[in-house]
Design a protein around this motif. Structure first.
Motif, short mmCIF file in Angstrom:
data_model
loop_
_atom_site.label_atom_id
_atom_site.label_comp_id
_atom_site.label_asym_id
_atom_site.label_seq_id
_atom_site.Cartn_x
_atom_site.Cartn_y
_atom_site.Cartn_z
N TYR A 36 0.84 -1.18 0.00
CA TYR A 36 0.00 0.00 0.00
C TYR A 36 0.88 1.24 0.00
N GLN A 38 0.58 5.43 1.08
CA GLN A 38 -0.21 6.41 1.81
C GLN A 38 0.39 7.79 1.60
N ARG A 42 -3.68 11.24 3.89
CA ARG A 42 -4.65 10.52 3.05
C ARG A 42 -4.78 9.07 3.49
N GLY A 43 -5.69 8.39 2.79
CA GLY A 43 -5.92 6.98 3.10
C GLY A 43 -4.92 6.08 2.42
N LEU A 44 -5.24 4.81 2.43
CA LEU A 44 -4.33 3.78 1.94
C LEU A 44 -4.73 3.37 0.53
N LEU A 46 -4.11 0.72 -2.41
CA LEU A 46 -3.55 -0.59 -2.73
C LEU A 46 -2.78 -0.51 -4.04
N PHE A 88 4.38 7.14 2.05
CA PHE A 88 4.59 6.15 3.11
C PHE A 88 4.12 4.81 2.57
N LEU A 90 3.49 0.79 2.84
CA LEU A 90 3.17 -0.21 3.85
C LEU A 90 2.99 -1.58 3.20
N PHE A 102 -0.21 -5.13 9.25
CA PHE A 102 0.66 -4.22 8.54
C PHE A 102 2.07 -4.22 9.12
#
Lengths: 111, 113
Positions: A36, A38, A42-44, A46, A88, A90, A102
């Motif tokens: 993922y 980020q 903000r959100g994640l 995929l 970022f 993940l 995670f």
């Protein structure tokens, strides 16, 4: 116990340089693995997921690629980084979807 | 495409008060939901989950409520503490989507002493 390792924790790379982020999982077999991204605040999003060795699915077209050379190893790569690749990153795993565990993340800054 | 959304991007509460974080989802086929907590510079951590055949689930100081009629999910934190300060994500799973979780943008909870 099951653990997930992700490294490095932080990375500063110049535009046009290559990238390799690694994620490994311990204590489980045949996990589903995910990358993922980020963006700040903000959100994640995929990027890639893998259900087995050599099996990679891409969610969005981009400057990145992923590989799974071993059952519990997932690698995120780029041949030439762009400024927009900053974020970022993940890694996550799941052995019985849904529900992920995670890693601690890698903060990538492309300068 | 359909996505998980949040009503409020930020929430500030006094220490000791209860917190309620809301989430609206748009996919009526979603059958499983998770709340994650993400502290600064770390990966999201599982807090609590709920399946679509339930409307309430309680954990330690946290409760998740699911209202399928209006496609709404909430996370309630009792007696909020400074350590609860973080970004909270709701995530939904839709069975036909390879069981991938879809995440909302997150709500930043700040607890004031």
């Amino acid at each position: 116990s099951q653990t997930i390792h992700q490294w490095p924790a932080t990375l500063v790379q110049p535009v046009g340089s290559p990238l390799s982020l690694e994620c490994t999982v311990e204590g489980t077999s045949n996990p589903n693995l995910y990358w993922y991204r980020q963006a700040a605040g903000r959100g994640l999003q995929l990027l890639f997921y893998s259900v087995g060795i050599g099996q990679i699915s891409s969610e969005v077209p981009q400057n990145l690629s992923a590989s799974r050379p071993q059952d519990r190893q997932f690698i995120l790569s780029s041949k030439k980084l762009l400024l927009s690749d900053s974020g970022f990153y993940l890694c996550a795993w799941s052995v019985a979807p849904p529900g992920y565990t995670f890693g601690s993340g890698t903060r990538l800054t492309v300068v | 495409g359909e996505s998980v959304g949040l009503h409020l991007p930020t929430l500030s509460v006094q220490e000791g008060d209860n917190s309620i974080i809301n989430c609206a989802y748009s996919n009526s086929a979603s059958d499983y939901f998770i709340w994650y907590k993400q502290e600064s510079g770390k990966g999201p951590q599982f807090i609590i989950d709920i399946r679509s055949n339930m409307d309430k689930r309680q954990g330690q100081r946290v409760t998740v409520l699911l209202n399928k009629t209006v496609k709404h999910l909430s996370l309630q934190i009792a007696a909020t503490q400074p350590g609860d300060s973080a970004v909270y994500f709701c995530a939904e799973n839709t069975p036909y989507n390879n069981n991938d979780m879809r995440f909302g943008a997150g709500t930043r909870l700040t607890v004031k002493p």
